[in-house]
Design a protein around this motif. Sequence first.
Motif, PDB file in Angstrom:
ATOM      1  N   UNK A   1       0.758  -1.282  -0.100  1.00 40.03           N
ATOM      2  CA  UNK A   1       0.191  -0.029  -0.217  1.00 40.03           C
ATOM      3  C   UNK A   1       0.807   1.190  -0.094  1.00 40.03           C
ATOM      4  N   UNK A   2       2.055   1.321   0.779  1.00 37.30           N
ATOM      5  CA  UNK A   2       2.950   2.551   0.984  1.00 37.30           C
ATOM      6  C   UNK A   2       3.354   2.690  -0.393  1.00 37.30           C
ATOM      7  N   UNK A   3       3.911   1.716  -1.048  1.00 39.30           N
ATOM      8  CA  UNK A   3       4.728   1.851  -2.504  1.00 39.30           C
ATOM      9  C   UNK A   3       3.692   2.286  -3.487  1.00 39.30           C
ATOM     10  N   UNK A   4       2.440   1.833  -3.486  1.00 33.77           N
ATOM     11  CA  UNK A   4       1.479   1.876  -4.435  1.00 33.77           C
ATOM     12  C   UNK A   4       0.969   3.572  -4.293  1.00 33.77           C
ATOM     13  N   UNK A   5       0.898   4.089  -3.298  1.00 29.65           N
ATOM     14  CA  UNK A   5       0.385   5.262  -2.831  1.00 29.65           C
ATOM     15  C   UNK A   5       1.717   6.279  -3.510  1.00 29.65           C
ATOM     16  N   UNK A   6       2.937   6.022  -3.158  1.00 33.30           N
ATOM     17  CA  UNK A   6       4.101   6.442  -3.485  1.00 33.30           C
ATOM     18  C   UNK A   6       3.961   6.770  -4.780  1.00 33.30           C
ATOM     19  N   UNK A   7       3.695   5.619  -5.779  1.00 32.33           N
ATOM     20  CA  UNK A   7       3.651   5.618  -7.181  1.00 32.33           C
ATOM     21  C   UNK A   7       2.508   6.789  -7.777  1.00 32.33           C
ATOM     22  N   UNK A   8       1.464   6.477  -7.207  1.00 28.93           N
ATOM     23  CA  UNK A   8       0.267   7.330  -7.932  1.00 28.93           C
ATOM     24  C   UNK A   8       0.214   8.591  -7.236  1.00 28.93           C
ATOM     25  N   UNK A   9       0.655   8.805  -5.960  1.00 31.41           N
ATOM     26  CA  UNK A   9       0.604  10.114  -5.429  1.00 31.41           C
ATOM     27  C   UNK A   9       2.199  10.799  -4.953  1.00 31.41           C
ATOM     28  N   UNK A  10       3.135  10.599  -6.116  1.00 29.84           N
ATOM     29  CA  UNK A  10       4.289  10.726  -5.611  1.00 29.84           C
ATOM     30  C   UNK A  10       4.507  12.415  -5.121  1.00 29.84           C
ATOM     31  N   UNK A  11       3.697  13.503  -5.563  1.00 33.29           N
ATOM     32  CA  UNK A  11       3.822  14.601  -5.041  1.00 33.29           C
ATOM     33  C   UNK A  11       3.339  14.996  -3.724  1.00 33.29           C
ATOM     34  N   UNK A  12       2.849  14.299  -3.020  1.00 34.24           N
ATOM     35  CA  UNK A  12       2.797  14.273  -1.702  1.00 34.24           C
ATOM     36  C   UNK A  12       4.009  13.786  -0.746  1.00 34.24           C
ATOM     37  N   UNK A  13       4.891  13.122  -1.378  1.00 33.33           N
ATOM     38  CA  UNK A  13       5.860  12.602  -0.733  1.00 33.33           C
ATOM     39  C   UNK A  13       6.996  13.301  -0.777  1.00 33.33           C
ATOM     40  N   UNK A  14       6.968  14.645  -0.288  1.00 34.47           N
ATOM     41  CA  UNK A  14       8.055  15.734  -0.466  1.00 34.47           C
ATOM     42  C   UNK A  14       9.091  15.418   0.408  1.00 34.47           C
ATOM     43  N   UNK A  15      10.271  16.221   0.302  1.00 38.64           N
ATOM     44  CA  UNK A  15      11.524  15.824   0.982  1.00 38.64           C
ATOM     45  C   UNK A  15      11.561  16.891   2.056  1.00 38.64           C
ATOM     46  N   UNK A  16      10.472  17.542   2.420  1.00 43.77           N
ATOM     47  CA  UNK A  16      10.858  18.702   3.619  1.00 43.77           C
ATOM     48  C   UNK A  16      10.411  18.033   4.639  1.00 43.77           C
ATOM     49  N   UNK A  17      11.505  18.372   5.679  1.00 43.12           N
ATOM     50  CA  UNK A  17      11.531  17.767   7.324  1.00 43.12           C
ATOM     51  C   UNK A  17       9.923  18.268   7.735  1.00 43.12           C
TER      52      UNK A  17
END
Length: 413
Positions: A189-205
């Motif tokens: 579920x984590x990897x599929x969410x990251x694939x389809x919603x990569x824009x939400x996985x920003x690198x900011x602290x």
Amino acid sequence: MNIPVIVLCAVFVLIAVRRVGNLHFGLWQIMLFGGAAVLVTGQIGPREALGAIDPDIMLFLFGVFVVGQALEESGYLFHLSYLAFRRAGSADGLILMILFGFGIASAFLMNDTLAVIGTPLVLLLAKQHRMSPKVLLLALAFAVTIGSVVSPIGNPQNLLVAIHGQMPNPFVEFFRHLALPTVISLLAAFFLLKFFHHESFHGDALVHVRHDLRDKPLARLARLSLILIILLVVVKLALVFTMPQIDFRLTWIALIAATPILFFSPKRWRIVRHIDWRTLVFFAAMFVLMESVWMSGFFQSLMARGNLNPTSIGMIFAVSVLLSQLISNVPLVALYLPMLMHAGTSTRELLALASGSTLAGNLFILGAASNVIIIQNAERKGGHTLSFVEFARVGIPLTLVNVLVYWLFLALL
């Protein structure tokens, strides 16, 4: 012409589009239309319709909604949010904590309970950390569905299988066979969410903010209610192991937990007014519509005419995932379980029925009650929603992965 099935199809189409011309419909309005349609057309009588509404589920949801509203209104829920998620330093870490935190909790506190409590919490997290509410709502929905697979009290259909499937030690059997595939499925579920919603996985602290309590007396009562839920779940677990003949219902847990708020809070009427009545209407109407579909015999005859092996693990997964979208997972298990018991089924086949009917919740919105609770709560509290397509875009591949993983562990390992 099978009117209940036609109405059910119309409900699915309306849920998919949610709009007719300039009119936008909520899930509860669409389901209310479906329930009213089968009543008006005489497909189910008033007495049968009233009898179809499950009082245990309605009272369970009422009790949980009262506790959830008090947790939110007092500010204690957001205080807990800070304590639980302050160690998440990145978007990746936060979503993993939501998936595994709510997943583990739903195995013991029941997925619908976590859906009620979790929705305002993830909306707050999305606002604080500049993340899409949709991805966190999806993470919550998938977490409480997948996490609830691993326990016989994670959801109503698991409990049905554990009790009527005559498992001698259901907690051990569920955990032994389903714990590892559940961990793998949460990671998927984590990897599929990251694939389809990569824009939400920003690198900011991430910077976490502690929230003050809005109403300290109400917060104390809400905390007591939360402690009661946990203690009563422990009592439920102990009774299952030591005195399984005692029917200590999950409904009682929710109502007892709501008692401090309803009896001792001066804001009791305000809390009751503001609970999610629309979701209760949705479930009442859904019970009526599904009962009329059941009475039509359409799906029973469909299963009987198919020249299929209903006891193979692959077929159990296929039937339970697909038919749970149409007649809901609890009625599906109630239909399928006697067939398996009559055929002299094994523990693995019973677990396939429990996990398949639960994982059906990841396919489409109507596959799980918790999905409906999350979406309706999000619309009511924050004006956010998940469309049919937004849910299915991630849900379909996730369900395929889930079923493959559980099938491998139950059929081959």
